[in-house]
Write an enzyme that holds these catalytic residues in place. Structure first.
Site, short mmCIF file in Angstrom:
data_model
loop_
_atom_site.label_atom_id
_atom_site.label_comp_id
_atom_site.label_asym_id
_atom_site.label_seq_id
_atom_site.Cartn_x
_atom_site.Cartn_y
_atom_site.Cartn_z
N ILE A 1 0.76 -1.19 -0.05
CA ILE A 1 0.06 0.09 -0.04
C ILE A 1 0.79 1.19 0.11
CG2 ILE A 1 -1.71 -1.03 0.89
CD1 ILE A 1 -1.17 0.00 3.74
N GLY B 1 7.69 2.93 2.69
CA GLY B 1 8.24 3.76 3.69
C GLY B 1 9.99 3.89 3.81
N GLU B 2 10.61 4.58 4.63
CA GLU B 2 12.07 4.71 4.64
C GLU B 2 12.69 3.69 4.65
OE1 GLU B 2 13.92 6.69 7.63
OE2 GLU B 2 15.95 6.74 6.65
N PHE B 3 12.13 2.56 5.20
CA PHE B 3 12.86 1.25 5.46
C PHE B 3 12.41 0.08 4.55
CE2 PHE B 3 13.29 3.58 9.54
CZ PHE B 3 14.66 3.51 9.63
N GLY B 4 11.21 0.16 3.85
CA GLY B 4 10.79 -0.67 2.70
C GLY B 4 9.47 -0.44 2.90
N GLU B 5 8.71 -1.63 2.14
CA GLU B 5 7.31 -1.31 1.88
C GLU B 5 6.33 -1.40 2.96
OE1 GLU B 5 7.35 -4.80 -0.68
OE2 GLU B 5 7.76 -3.56 -2.66
N LYS C 1 4.67 -3.18 8.17
CA LYS C 1 5.82 -2.36 7.60
C LYS C 1 6.80 -3.19 7.71
CE LYS C 1 4.56 2.18 9.59
NZ LYS C 1 4.94 3.32 10.22
N ASP D 1 6.23 15.56 15.49
CA ASP D 1 6.02 15.54 13.95
C ASP D 1 4.58 15.32 13.93
OD1 ASP D 1 6.71 15.89 11.43
OD2 ASP D 1 7.48 13.83 10.98
#
Ligand code: ACK
Length: 733
Positions: A376, A379-383, A402, A495
């Site tokens: 979907i 992300g920074e580290f993977g799907e 994640k 954030d």
């Protein structure tokens, strides 16, 4: 003469398609809408299929039909009340007499994993305000519901011809889980004894405690000082000795029950004082008890520590704990809220070995239980994938997964799992829930609850203008519930932005994206500041940008930016202004104007949260009660909710709204509530009226302490600036 001839002329019988209700020499008229006559000389036109006439409707009125279902039904819940809000049906059936009925069912999940719920009518003592049937407004409040229950509400729209045909009822449904709410289960709290520094309390256990009761939480603060600091402690028994108090000081206590599913409401407040410093006044017997307990506790601690040191186990753990305590003490010294005795947030960075933090706070999931369905996002580290978690013996749940892509280095793995060890410490209906982690096999995964509508910013952009103001306020309320929880346990988000809020199928918003530094690295909005930090400038309070001073108050600033994003359906804050221009404009006193269609009251709340002086901003619990007041009494907001509504071109077109922030709210927010009567007695009843007050006026109304005069006048100056901005943005205040 001609006249009398024409009067005597006999009109022909009505043709099909026409009718004449009364015999006599009157004109035939067209059949009203949705009706027809097929014969000559009709005295009535019959309604087309699916259309009806109510008994009271005259034959000259069009035929009408039942309305379609209410739209955008949502629910909101707090400790004592549940609210249902909806929009009128898109098809009124051609009538104006629309009413709504609320039908309620209580559903339990059946044993086994079929997932089919068994429903029965709701308990008769459920109270609906104003009433369950024949509502003319588009909201209802429901009281006296059970906690930890699933209620399904059907809101039916009806009009004068509902029930005349065979058409199905026009219903909108919503299921509400009341885990997060509940009446206070603790009644009277008694003081058993008090010494200089301690107070012993006890309370009676209510008969019907939930079976999943975990413990009690006792919250306390010095009277009049809640805004400055409070503490809390937990106990499994219905009694506690609260230590570390100041002599001769009145404290306010309230107690709530924690269950596996969350907290119930607090008991009422109880005030008790500690004894004076004179040792004769302290109850000697009780002091002895405390001393004995303290010595006993200390010996136990020494023995335990020696044991752990001798066995050489858990040294890292002790170190980590000590480090974390040290950090907490530093936080306390630097003026943050102390959370003595309360299980506050533990920064995973204080663990020597971050893997230990993950083990402590996140459940390891057997990878075969996870069924990945589709990707979907990235992300920074993977799907990021969606899928299902199938734990044997439990109902399947939809999850987001994640993943950590292959080829990572150890530091990346730690950074990735860091978020899980933070999220695993949170338990709140408006914070994304961690289901668990997979760390022992590849790929490493973090599994969280699935949120059908994805991120709030993109969700709103694709649904521009489709919600009522009340629905938007409902979303904002959810976010503030989550943030209140985080601020209470001492976690600063740093954030907070609509892109970091996720939305489920019922429009419930949940705070997500935890991990502070890493999150900021990950966030494309984050930019480097002069001090070298990477910060999402548009969402961040000026003191955090300038000196890295992040706090719950800087989160409150960001929250108001989220409010602005929500009310503008995902518009980019400060549009295309550069980051540098944003910083300069804020410094000069510029604030975002109200988005189109945003009620004045909400914009005022935003401005209140954007005060330069961080300690003048409201706290999250103030914002929450503020929104609750609006939701309970939504008339000021509902007046703006018109389909196809447009923003008034001139201030004269604005409806006349009373100022929502009362003098009382304002004084509470600057911790000067004791002067409420001074203002009211002198005739200052609205914020508008105080905005022109001078320091002499402040003195004249009887505020003599110079420090207090200064605090009040500085808040008035900031208010003046805000009112000026509101006026510039076209609103009348
Ligand atoms: O805006 P979206 O659809 O919502 O795209 C992003 C994408 O993954 C990358 O972060 C979506 N996402 C993240 N966490 C979840 C979740 N728990 N449930 C549903 N979607 C999620 C996010």
């Amino acid at each position: 003469m001609i006249h009398s001839i024409s009067r005597n002329k006999v009109r022909p019988a009505c043709k099909p398609g026409f009718f004449k209700a009364y015999a006599g020499n009157t004109k035939c008229t067209d059949c009203p809408q949705h009706s027809s006559s097929h014969d000559q000389a009709a005295t009535i036109c019959h309604c087309d299929k699916g259309f009806y006439r109510a008994i009271k409707d005259s034959s000259a009125m069009p035929c009408t039909r039942p309305p379609s279902a209410p739209r955008n039904l949502v629910s909101l819940i707090n400790d004592t009340a549940l609210f249902l809000l909806w929009m009128p049906p898109s098809d009124t059936g051609g009538r104006k007499d629309i009413t709504y009925n609320i039908l309620c069912q209580r559903c339990e999940e059946r044993d086994g994993d079929s997932g089919v719920a068994q429903c029965e009518p709701c308990e008769p003592d459920l109270r609906f305000i104003p009433r369950p049937l024949g509502l003319t407004g588009t909201s209802v409040a429901i009281l006296d519901f059970a906690t930890h229950a699933n209620y399904t509400f059907h809101v039916e729209s009806a009009n004068g011809v509902s029930g005349l045909g065979v058409s199905p009822r026009s219903l909108a449904n919503v299921t509400v889980n009341t885990n997060q709410a509940g009446p206070a289960l603790v009644g009277v709290v008694k003081k058993d004894w008090a010494s200089e520094n301690s107070i012993a309390l006890s309370w009676s256990e209510v008969e019907q405690l939930p079976s999943d009761k975990v413990d009690y939480e006792v919250k306390y603060f010095e009277k009049e000082q809640e805004q400055l600091s409070y503490s809390s402690t937990r106990t499994r028994n219905p009694s506690v000795v609260v230590r570390g108090l100041r002599p001769s000081t009145v404290y306010v206590f309230h107690v709530r029950v924690r269950t596996a599913a969350g907290y119930t409401a607090y008991s009422p407040n109880f005030e008790f004082a500690t004894a004076a410093e004179d040792p004769d006044i302290a109850d000697q017997g009780q002091v002895l008890v405390v001393v004995t307990a303290a010595v006993g506790g200390f010996s136990l601690l020494v023995i335990l520590t020696l044991f752990l040191l001798i066995t050489g186990r858990c040294q890292g753990y002790i170190k980590a704990r000590m480090k974390s305590e040290e950090k907490r003490r530093t936080r306390f010294r630097s003026g943050h809220v102390p959370f003595s005795g309360m299980k506050s947030y533990v920064d995973p960075d204080t663990y020597e070995d971050p893997t230990q933090a993950v083990e402590e706070f996140a459940k390891e999931i057997e990878p075969s239980y996870i069924c990945i369905e589709r990707v979907i996002g990235a992300g920074e580290f993977g799907e990021v994938c969606s899928g299902r978690l199938r734990i044997p013996g439990r109902v399947d749940i939809a999850v987001a997964i994640k993943t950590l892509k292959g080829g990572y280095i150890e530091q990346q793995r730690r950074d990735f799992l860091r978020e899980a060890s933070i999220m695993g410490q949170f338990d709140n209906p408006n914070i994304i829930r961690l289901e668990g982690v997979v760390t022992r096999t590849r790929p490493v995964m973090i599994v969280v609850e699935y949120m059908e509508n994805g991120s709030l910013d993109s969700f709103l952009r694709t649904r521009d203008g489709q919600f009522t103001v009340l629905q938007l306020v409902g979303m904002l309320r959810g976010i503030v519930v989550g943030m209140t929880f985080l601020s209470e346990i001492g976690y600063i988000h740093r954030d907070l932005a609509a892109r970091n809020i996720l939305v489920d199928e019922n429009l419930v918003c949940k705070v997500s994206d935890f991990g502070m530094t890493r999150v900021l690295e990950d966030d494309s909005e984050a930019a480097y500041t002069a001090t070298g930090g990477k910060i999402p400038i548009r969402w961040t309070a000026p003191e955090a940008i300038a000196y890295g001073k992040f706090s719950t108050s800087s989160d409150v600033w960001s929250y108001a930016i989220v409010m602005w994003e929500v009310m503008s359906y995902g518009e980019r804050p400060y549009w295309e202004m550069s980051n540098q221009d944003v910083i300069l404009s804020i410094e000069e006193g510029y604030r975002l104007p109200a988005p189109m269609g945003c009620p004045v009251t909400l914009h005022q709340l935003m401005l209140h949260c954007w005060q330069k002086e961080s300690n003048l901003r409201p706290r999250f619990n103030n914002v929450l009660s503020f929104l609750d007041k609006l939701i309970i009494n939504p008339s000021h907001l509902l007046a703006l909710v018109n389909d196809g509504q447009s923003y008034p071109d001139s201030p004269e077109d604005m409806p006349d709204y009373p100022l929502f922030i009362s003098i009382g709210d304002w004084l509470d927010s600057i911790k000067m509530s004791q002067y409420k009567n001074n203002f009211l007695a002198a005739g200052y009843t609205t914020l508008d009226s105080i905005s022109t007050m001078s320091i002499e006026d402040i003195r004249r109304i009887g505020i003599c302490l110079i420090g207090h005069q200064r605090r009040i006048i500085s808040s008035i100056q900031s208010l003046r600036l805000q009112l000026h901005h509101i006026q510039q943005s076209g609103f009348q205040v």
